[in-house]
Design an enzyme around this catalytic site. Structure first.
Site, mmCIF file in Angstrom:
data_model
loop_
_atom_site.group_PDB
_atom_site.id
_atom_site.type_symbol
_atom_site.label_atom_id
_atom_site.label_comp_id
_atom_site.label_asym_id
_atom_site.label_seq_id
_atom_site.Cartn_x
_atom_site.Cartn_y
_atom_site.Cartn_z
ATOM 1 C CD GLU A 1 -1.871 2.229 1.818
ATOM 2 O OE1 GLU A 1 -1.108 3.070 1.279
ATOM 3 O OE2 GLU A 1 -2.428 2.412 2.897
ATOM 4 C CD GLU B 1 3.095 8.910 3.608
ATOM 5 O OE1 GLU B 1 3.067 7.699 3.272
ATOM 6 O OE2 GLU B 1 2.461 9.367 4.564
#
Length: 541
Positions: free
Chosen positions: A258, A267
């Site tokens: 994920e 991120e």
């Protein structure tokens, strides 16, 4: 004295808490003894199990020890080298009584290889980490950012937040279980395993073995959770470390992860997902998810624009305890507009059908994620004041049996990603049928995020437009790392009586093997605001 030391090194015995073939279920494990012997020309590692004696003639060119934890290791003992790639065909899982004996075993093994001039000489490998002067991850990511990142994901409350996103978790579960044929009897690597939930899903789907790679302290919680589900956990190995650093004892048939952040790329975990693909995945392997798409459309939202602009009014005070704050007003105003807005919004705020940018995880190179350039072109459905660009994403699990989408689109059930909007400090005006062009340029930075550069342009409406007209252009620079979390639920926007809902938004073909994949349910009857409604909302700022 030297002979005594050499004899001790070349003929050393270790008591093992458990021994098992890597391909066998954990229930076959039992205590045993590991003994190194060497006659000066032939080196051997003998492993004796209470119920079965395993004698191994070790090939020093290919034998490897991988530490899976403080007291557990995997010894890969049979393999071959083809085109500089080592393939293993047999492995033994061994567990020691304590960390000291585990470390002593590693030291003896490495010394044994070193004396035989093996290529893999050097220090022991804690937790499977490859010895290197500096990690590739550390070279591109700021240390303070990485520390905060792993600290965040090392806490159970944040893992709970993701687990309770039932759209996210339920879609992953369905994508795995409905595609049992892809997982049955296969080796799976869970990239950034977190709590280990996806590893457990893969085991439920019949995976032969799952390697759950997690760099944060959450790895210890994952071990507890997996140990608490022994029927599944016996086929899962948790490895604490970064995918850029760890070594695995075998190639994977499936990668599951994920890796999505806000706007899909925040991120920068997509890069780790791609690195894991290049390092661990077999040539014919599958990736879950397979493809990602970033969707974009211009929007109008006078309420949001006024809300952001009003934040800077504090700095218009000319007598704040005798101090004139106005010199900082302009900076504060631009600062508030440099924050992307994260919230859930009504899809009827969109004033043009969306477009999307495809990222194929199976093909994209890591370096191509460092800088992403997306040309923009829309045709306005209504006349309105354009306040910026709305963005969301979806990902495809392209399984052999079922192709399933996970979408974060407005109008769909809300996820913990919500949607994202880039708001212009200077809106532009458009009429129905008018073309809106521009560019979204995303540049990765070392705080594990991106700087966004957005430009939107439209021709002035009226005299001169047919001769090329005058462009009205508005630009902004935003830091995806510093969003404005506006977690209000979408407001209901009433349709004007003379406004007819346009047809469902159209999407483009997906450039992957199957072009007739089922689309996610994006939006139900999206309707942009009418001119009358927008005009009633407008206030001069």
């Amino acid at each position: 004295m030297e002979d005594s030391v050499g004899q001790k090194r070349n003929n050393r015995e270790f008591t093992l808490v458990s021994v098992a073939e890597l391909s066998s279920p954990a229930s076959s494990a039992s205590p045993g003894i590991a003994r190194f012997t060497s006659d000066g020309s032939v080196a051997q590692l003998h492993i004796h199990q209470d119920s079965l004696q395993i004698d191994i003639d070790v090939d020093l060119e290919t034998a490897r020890i991988f530490k899976l934890g403080p007291v557990q290791s995997v010894c890969m003992v049979e393999g071959s080298v083809v085109d500089n790639q080592t393939s293993f065909s047999r492995g033994i899982t061994i567990q020691f009584r304590n960390e000291e004996e585990s470390g002593a075993f590693d030291s003896v093994f490495q010394q044994w290889k070193k004396e035989a001039n093996a290529q893999d000489s050097g220090r022991s490998l804690p937790n499977g980490i490859v010895p290197s002067s500096k990690s590739k991850f550390d070279e591109k990511i700021e240390q303070s950012s990485a520390k905060m990142y792993f600290h965040y994901y090392g806490q159970l409350l944040h893992q709970q937040n993701m687990l309770q996103d039932y759209v996210r978790t339920g879609t992953y579960y369905a994508a795995v279980i409905e595609n049992r044929a892809d997982f049955m009897g296969r080796v799976v690597v869970d990239v950034g395993a977190g709590s280990g939930i996806l590893s457990l899903f893969a085991a439920q789907a019949g995976a032969k073995h799952v390697y759950a790679v997690e760099a944060s302290e959450m790895a210890e919680y994952a071990r507890k959770l997996i140990a608490g589900n022994p029927m599944l956990g016996q086929r899962i190995t948790v490895i604490k470390g970064k995918v850029e650093d760890v070594e695995l004892p075998e190639k994977a048939d499936i990668l599951i992860s994920e890796p999505m952040g806000t706007l899909l790329v925040n991120e920068r975990m997509l890069e780790s997902y791609v690195i894991a693909r290049d390092r661990f995945l077999s040539p014919e392997g599958k990736m879950f998810p397979t493809v990602g798409r970033i969707h974009m459309a211009p929007f109008t939202d006078e309420y949001l624009f006024i809300e952001i602009a009003n934040k800077a009014l504090f700095w218009q005070q000319q007598n704040y305890y005798g101090v004139d704050l106005t010199p900082l007003y302009g900076t504060a105003f631009q600062g508030y507009f440099s924050q992307p807005v994260v919230d859930a919004f009504d899809p009827r705020l969109l004033i043009a059908p969306p477009m999307f940018h495809v990222i194929d995880f199976t093909k994209i190179k890591e370096e191509e994620l460092y800088e992403i350039d997306i040309p923009l072109r829309f045709v306005a459905s209504v006349g309105a004041r354009v306040h910026g660009l709305a963005c969301w994403f979806d990902v495809l699990f392209n399984g052999s049996t079922v192709q399933r989408w996970l979408t974060t689109a407005p109008g769909s059930p809300t996820t913990h990603w919500y949607q994202l909007r880039c708001v212009l400090s200077q809106p532009i005006y458009v009429m129905a049928g008018q073309e809106i062009t521009g560019k979204l340029h995303m540049v990765a930075h070392n705080a594990q995020s991106y700087t966004l550069y957005l430009t939107l342009s439209a021709k002035m409406w009226g005299p001169g437009a047919e001769q090329g007209g005058i462009l009205q252009t508005s630009s902004c620079k935003l830091d995806l790392k510093e969003p404005y979390y506006r977690m209000s639920q979408p407001q209901a926007y009433t349709l004007a009586q003379d406004q007819q809902p346009p047809p469902l938004l159209q999407t483009q073909d997906i450039p992957i093997q199957s072009q007739d994949l089922d689309e996610p349910e994006m939006m139900q009857q999206p309707s942009p605001n009418s001119c009358a409604q927008v005009n009633s909302l407008m206030q001069n700022i």
